[in-house]
Design an enzyme around this catalytic site. Structure first.
Site, PDB file in Angstrom:
ATOM      1  N   SER A 253     -13.023 -15.995  -6.057  1.00  0.00           N
ATOM      2  CA  SER A 253     -13.832 -14.790  -5.935  1.00  0.00           C
ATOM      3  C   SER A 253     -13.032 -13.567  -6.334  1.00  0.00           C
ATOM      4  O   SER A 253     -11.815 -13.531  -6.183  1.00  0.00           O
ATOM      5  CB  SER A 253     -14.286 -14.633  -4.488  1.00  0.00           C
ATOM      6  OG  SER A 253     -13.148 -14.432  -3.667  1.00  0.00           O
ATOM      7  N   LYS A 254     -13.738 -12.563  -6.813  1.00  0.00           N
ATOM      8  CA  LYS A 254     -13.025 -11.394  -7.321  1.00  0.00           C
ATOM      9  C   LYS A 254     -12.419 -10.551  -6.205  1.00  0.00           C
ATOM     10  O   LYS A 254     -11.583  -9.707  -6.463  1.00  0.00           O
ATOM     11  CB  LYS A 254     -13.927 -10.566  -8.229  1.00  0.00           C
ATOM     12  CG  LYS A 254     -14.968  -9.743  -7.545  1.00  0.00           C
ATOM     13  CD  LYS A 254     -15.644  -8.814  -8.552  1.00  0.00           C
ATOM     14  CE  LYS A 254     -16.800  -8.073  -7.893  1.00  0.00           C
ATOM     15  NZ  LYS A 254     -17.676  -7.417  -8.846  1.00  0.00           N
ATOM     16  N   ARG A 255     -12.839 -10.791  -5.003  1.00  0.00           N
ATOM     17  CA  ARG A 255     -12.213 -10.067  -3.887  1.00  0.00           C
ATOM     18  C   ARG A 255     -10.766 -10.509  -3.705  1.00  0.00           C
ATOM     19  O   ARG A 255      -9.952  -9.790  -3.174  1.00  0.00           O
ATOM     20  CB  ARG A 255     -12.968 -10.333  -2.582  1.00  0.00           C
ATOM     21  CG  ARG A 255     -14.335  -9.735  -2.541  1.00  0.00           C
ATOM     22  CD  ARG A 255     -14.931  -9.923  -1.156  1.00  0.00           C
ATOM     23  NE  ARG A 255     -14.229  -9.093  -0.184  1.00  0.00           N
ATOM     24  CZ  ARG A 255     -14.755  -8.007   0.385  1.00  0.00           C
ATOM     25  NH1 ARG A 255     -15.964  -7.639   0.095  1.00  0.00           N
ATOM     26  NH2 ARG A 255     -14.060  -7.302   1.253  1.00  0.00           N
ATOM     27  N   ARG A 469      -5.244  -2.810  -6.263  1.00  0.00           N
ATOM     28  CA  ARG A 469      -4.905  -3.900  -5.338  1.00  0.00           C
ATOM     29  C   ARG A 469      -3.398  -4.007  -5.140  1.00  0.00           C
ATOM     30  O   ARG A 469      -2.912  -4.151  -4.027  1.00  0.00           O
ATOM     31  CB  ARG A 469      -5.367  -5.226  -5.929  1.00  0.00           C
ATOM     32  CG  ARG A 469      -6.795  -5.437  -5.793  1.00  0.00           C
ATOM     33  CD  ARG A 469      -7.071  -6.497  -4.744  1.00  0.00           C
ATOM     34  NE  ARG A 469      -8.499  -6.585  -4.654  1.00  0.00           N
ATOM     35  CZ  ARG A 469      -9.223  -7.387  -5.403  1.00  0.00           C
ATOM     36  NH1 ARG A 469      -8.635  -8.241  -6.199  1.00  0.00           N
ATOM     37  NH2 ARG A 469     -10.527  -7.365  -5.331  1.00  0.00           N
TER      38      ARG A 469
END
Length: 493
Positions: A253-255, A469
């Site tokens: 997932s991109k999270r 991030r």
RNA sequence: GUCCCCUUCGUCUAGUGGCCUAGGACACCGGGUUUUCAUCCCGGCAACAGGGGUUCGAAACCCCUAGGGGACGCCA
């Protein structure tokens, strides 16, 4: 034996996902290995979320990887159109058949009632699902509601006992009790078909012989098989591939990971290396060779060599493989050409030059000022973020909120970005200058640089996300608990 | 919670009952080559989830347990 035809059916509702490319790769290999065709179909039945931009991005990402399709948008065959939004008539004709033969019914239940029902079922620890309320409607009741144009959906009937057994090409026999299967909505109240319905109708009409898709579809396969039966069609073979995973083993997932194909392109990976890497997720060459081109994979493809454990997408090994490709496959001339095309793409340079031009005194100033536009990751530490008005946790919060705002933007335009940042700064009660400071450091690695707003637009969402991030991580990271609290605060901001 | 799927080194995997004191690759650690570094070469570390069967023989077949994942939407 019918011709082998496979398909990839992406939904244009977000960034082009490596998982889409992964499934496309295996479909293409399987089809071509059997002398068949690989079809691309756009599943844009979700009118709220589908966008043209997303569709364009997905198509160009697949092309970038070399995953061209034999039939689909831009390559029309006999089974078109290849965009579900252009096939409405087909679906309405077909749903009528199911209504007529009694295998589907109109449901007038409100979403409030359904929410309530689901809540109750959860509370009772029962399997959530539709309770068949509108199935009990008399024909007359049903007709009068319909005549009054009352908003409704169409659902499929499900046997009330027994189980559905089917054969998965990799897993063998799988059986799922009908009691576990919901009376799936086939046509939504906006008249659009759901995935389940459009998918079956299109796969049949497009003569798809083998459905190779992600493991997340296993549980809905009974619905699909039942639909084939309702229509009196022969169902295709089903094959469920393992899911690509994050390092913590959850579904990629991109999270948690960069999942956008655009990210890998922006980071300067070679498409052939990325594709090769995807090919070694759950699959190996019979020879054991790890480095192989798409053509070699197709020539040697054997679906039974797929291993079922969900592979973790490990960037370290991808990096090694990409380096190997650069060293072994590119001559100096090719390297020069491809690097230049990547780093100095005219549209990108055209955006960067105006920013640099006003700040340099010599060409020799250009590299240090503009290098962050082509760098992969930046060398920053917590001390890079030292600021008189903003401490580390405040900086992390600014970065996180900014990222969430940017991600919510449909298009990363200059004005939209500026507006969001101004608004956020005001909410934080900070001078824009102070508010922007952590962003400068996160994105350019320096406290002083070219306009951060322009930079975000040029870097693109994928690199911006990765840098923000990384910066948050450098600042000590955000724990799960903090993240929850922050999300709540963000919503009420 | 219910159902489904999965389970070999940290990671990607080989393995389809004897070739397995389990092979390769990444990462990591050492050594060599190199003006440094990287590359390259050599070496090392490191796994059959656990328990029961079946079998002359099980990493492989069966059962149970555990762990992981997925699905349970008018999203796909």
């Amino acid at each position: 034996m019918n011709k082998v035809r496979t398909r990839i059916a992406p939904s244009p509702t977000g960034d082009p996902h490596v998982g889409t490319a992964y499934i496309a790769l295996f479909n293409r290999c399987f089809a071509h290995q059997h002398g068949g065709e690989f079809v691309l179909r756009i599943e844009d039945t979700d009118q709220q979320r589908s966008t043209d931009k997303s569709e364009q991005d997905i198509l160009s990402s697949l092309k970038w990887l070399g995953l061209s399709w034999d039939e689909g948008p831009g390559c029309e065959g006999d089974a078109g159109p290849y965009r579900q939004s252009e096939r409405s008539e087909i679906y309405s004709n077909h749903i009528q058949q199911l209504l007529d033969n009694g295998s589907a019914f109109r449901c007038f239940c409100t979403s409030e009632r359904l929410d309530e029902l689901r809540k109750q079922q959860m509370q009772d620890k029962a399997q959530p699902g539709y309770d068949g309320h509108c199935l009990k409607l008399s024909q007359q009741q049903c007709e009068s509601k319909y005549a009054a144009a009352q908003s409704h959906v169409i659902r499929m009937k499900i046997p009330d006992s027994g189980e559905c057994e089917f054969t998965d090409m990799l897993r063998g026999k799988v059986s799922i009790a009908w009691s576990q299967v919901d009376m799936q909505v086939l046509i939504k109240s906006d008249g659009m078909p759901t995935y389940h319905f459009a998918n079956v109708v299109d796969d049949h009409l497009m003569e798809i012989s083998h459905v190779i898709r992600g493991e997340e579809w296993i549980n809905s396969t009974p619905k699909h098989i039942l639909l084939y039966q309702y229509f009196g069609w022969q169902a295709p073979e089903f094959c469920h591939m393992p899911l690509l995973r994050n390092p913590d083993k959850s579904k990629l997932s991109k999270r948690k990971n960069p999942t956008s194909i655009g990210y890998y392109e922006a980071m300067g990976y070679l498409p052939e290396a990325l594709l090769n890497y995807l090919g070694m997720m759950g699959w190996t060459m019979p020879s054991g060779e790890e480095k192989f081109f798409l053509s070699e994979m197709e020539a040697n493809f054997d679906i039974s060599r797929v291993s079922l454990g969900g592979p973790i997408f490990d960037i370290e090994k991808l990096d090694w493989l990409n380096g190997k490709y650069i060293r072994e496959e590119l001559t100096d001339a090719e390297f020069t050409k491809r690097f230049a095309a990547w780093a100095f793409a005219p549209e990108k340079v055209a955006q960067i030059v105006p920013l640099l031009k006003q700040r340099v005194e010599r060409f020799s100033d250009v590299a240090s000022l503009g290098s962050f536009f082509i760098d992969g990751s930046l060398e920053i530490s917590e001390t890079s973020f030292a600021h008189k008005a903003i401490d580390s946790s405040q900086a992390a919060k600014i970065l996180q909120f900014t990222l969430w705002k940017l991600e919510a933007l449909e298009e990363l335009g200059r004005d939209a970005v500026e507006e969001e940042l101004q608004a956020l700064a005001a909410k934080f009660e900070l001078k824009i200058k102070d508010f922007l400071f952590p962003l400068f450091v996160a994105l350019s690695g320096k406290a002083v640089s070219t306009s951060v707003i322009e930079s975000i637009v040029i870097l693109g969402i994928d690199i911006t996300r990765a840098r923000i991030r990384q910066a948050i991580l450098v600042l000590g990271g955000i724990s799960k608990k903090q993240a929850k609290a922050l999300e709540k605060e963000f919503r009420n901001f």
